[in-house]
Design a protein around this motif. Structure first.
Motif, PDB file in Angstrom:
ATOM      1  N   LYS A 111       0.833  -1.198   0.000  1.00  0.00           N
ATOM      2  CA  LYS A 111       0.000   0.000   0.000  1.00  0.00           C
ATOM      3  C   LYS A 111       0.867   1.247   0.000  1.00  0.00           C
ATOM      4  O   LYS A 111       1.871   1.312   0.668  1.00  0.00           O
ATOM      5  CB  LYS A 111      -0.908   0.004   1.223  1.00  0.00           C
ATOM      6  N   ARG A 112       0.436   2.257  -0.773  1.00  0.00           N
ATOM      7  CA  ARG A 112       1.140   3.540  -0.762  1.00  0.00           C
ATOM      8  C   ARG A 112       0.536   4.472   0.276  1.00  0.00           C
ATOM      9  O   ARG A 112       1.133   5.478   0.645  1.00  0.00           O
ATOM     10  CB  ARG A 112       1.122   4.189  -2.143  1.00  0.00           C
ATOM     11  N   ASP A 113      -0.685   4.150   0.747  1.00  0.00           N
ATOM     12  CA  ASP A 113      -1.337   4.944   1.792  1.00  0.00           C
ATOM     13  C   ASP A 113      -2.109   3.987   2.688  1.00  0.00           C
ATOM     14  O   ASP A 113      -3.152   3.463   2.283  1.00  0.00           O
ATOM     15  CB  ASP A 113      -2.263   5.983   1.171  1.00  0.00           C
ATOM     16  N   GLU A 114      -1.595   3.742   3.887  1.00  0.00           N
ATOM     17  CA  GLU A 114      -2.226   2.802   4.820  1.00  0.00           C
ATOM     18  C   GLU A 114      -3.579   3.314   5.307  1.00  0.00           C
ATOM     19  O   GLU A 114      -4.511   2.535   5.476  1.00  0.00           O
ATOM     20  CB  GLU A 114      -1.317   2.565   6.027  1.00  0.00           C
ATOM     21  N   LYS A 115      -3.696   4.614   5.533  1.00  0.00           N
ATOM     22  CA  LYS A 115      -4.948   5.170   6.060  1.00  0.00           C
ATOM     23  C   LYS A 115      -6.080   5.039   5.040  1.00  0.00           C
ATOM     24  O   LYS A 115      -7.190   4.648   5.373  1.00  0.00           O
ATOM     25  CB  LYS A 115      -4.751   6.640   6.439  1.00  0.00           C
ATOM     26  N   LEU A 164      -4.696   2.602  -0.181  1.00  0.00           N
ATOM     27  CA  LEU A 164      -4.427   2.765  -1.609  1.00  0.00           C
ATOM     28  C   LEU A 164      -3.229   1.900  -2.001  1.00  0.00           C
ATOM     29  O   LEU A 164      -2.225   1.878  -1.296  1.00  0.00           O
ATOM     30  CB  LEU A 164      -4.130   4.229  -1.943  1.00  0.00           C
ATOM     31  N   PRO A 165      -3.310   1.183  -3.123  1.00  0.00           N
ATOM     32  CA  PRO A 165      -2.226   0.280  -3.526  1.00  0.00           C
ATOM     33  C   PRO A 165      -1.033   1.019  -4.123  1.00  0.00           C
ATOM     34  O   PRO A 165      -1.160   2.126  -4.637  1.00  0.00           O
ATOM     35  CB  PRO A 165      -2.882  -0.595  -4.589  1.00  0.00           C
ATOM     36  N   ILE A 166       0.129   0.361  -4.083  1.00  0.00           N
ATOM     37  CA  ILE A 166       1.342   0.900  -4.700  1.00  0.00           C
ATOM     38  C   ILE A 166       1.226   0.816  -6.220  1.00  0.00           C
ATOM     39  O   ILE A 166       1.576   1.736  -6.936  1.00  0.00           O
ATOM     40  CB  ILE A 166       2.598   0.130  -4.224  1.00  0.00           C
ATOM     41  N   ASN A 167       0.727  -0.310  -6.726  1.00  0.00           N
ATOM     42  CA  ASN A 167       0.653  -0.520  -8.172  1.00  0.00           C
ATOM     43  C   ASN A 167      -0.741  -1.005  -8.566  1.00  0.00           C
ATOM     44  O   ASN A 167      -1.562  -1.325  -7.714  1.00  0.00           O
ATOM     45  CB  ASN A 167       1.709  -1.538  -8.620  1.00  0.00           C
ATOM     46  N   SER A 168      -0.995  -1.071  -9.844  1.00  0.00           N
ATOM     47  CA  SER A 168      -2.284  -1.503 -10.368  1.00  0.00           C
ATOM     48  C   SER A 168      -2.473  -3.005 -10.208  1.00  0.00           C
ATOM     49  O   SER A 168      -1.528  -3.743  -9.940  1.00  0.00           O
ATOM     50  CB  SER A 168      -2.391  -1.152 -11.846  1.00  0.00           C
ATOM     51  N   SER A 169      -3.717  -3.434 -10.418  1.00  0.00           N
ATOM     52  CA  SER A 169      -4.027  -4.856 -10.404  1.00  0.00           C
ATOM     53  C   SER A 169      -5.003  -5.148 -11.532  1.00  0.00           C
ATOM     54  O   SER A 169      -5.569  -4.233 -12.129  1.00  0.00           O
ATOM     55  CB  SER A 169      -4.631  -5.269  -9.062  1.00  0.00           C
TER      56      SER A 169
END
Length: 122
Positions: A35-39, A42-47
């Motif tokens: 995750k790029r934002d734990e709160k 939000l994911p780091i990369n796409s899926s």
């Protein structure tokens, strides 16, 4: 989940506003890593995922609000949950913030039902 149907119920009791949304489940084929934002989760990369038929794997959620109600209450698959839990309160605060002046006054009653296992990661 993506909303597939949204309706406003017109036969609600006086002073109660009701809305229902029905959503499909997604199954990740290629899942994100981290995750790029734990709160905000939000994911780091796409899926890559597949959206299922909501009649087979979906969720129906109804929210109602009334100025006469005190506090918020939440039911998941027929079981009342602790609406004071931090994660639930964060979601409700975000919803109220997005609604701005149209945010419901008073308490919320939210009923959500899945036709698949809730903790299945779908």
């Amino acid at each position: 989940m993506s909303a597939t149907k949204k309706q406003k119920t017109s036969n609600a009791p006086e002073g109660v506003t009701v809305a229902t949304a029905r959503c499909s489940s997604n199954i990740a084929v290629i899942k994100y890593w981290g995750k790029r934002d734990e709160k905000l989760i939000l994911p780091i990369n796409s899926s890559l995922s597949v959206t299922m038929d909501p009649d087979q794997m979906g969720t129906t959620t109804t929210a109602a609000c009334s100025e006469a109600w005190k506090g918020d209450r939440l039911w998941l698959n027929g079981k009342e949950e602790d609406s004071s839990a931090t994660r639930i309160q964060n979601c409700l605060k975000a919803i109220r913030a997005l609604a701005g002046d149209k945010a419901p006054k008073g308490g919320l009653r939210i009923v959500s039902n899945n036709n698949f296992p809730t903790a299945a990661g779908l």
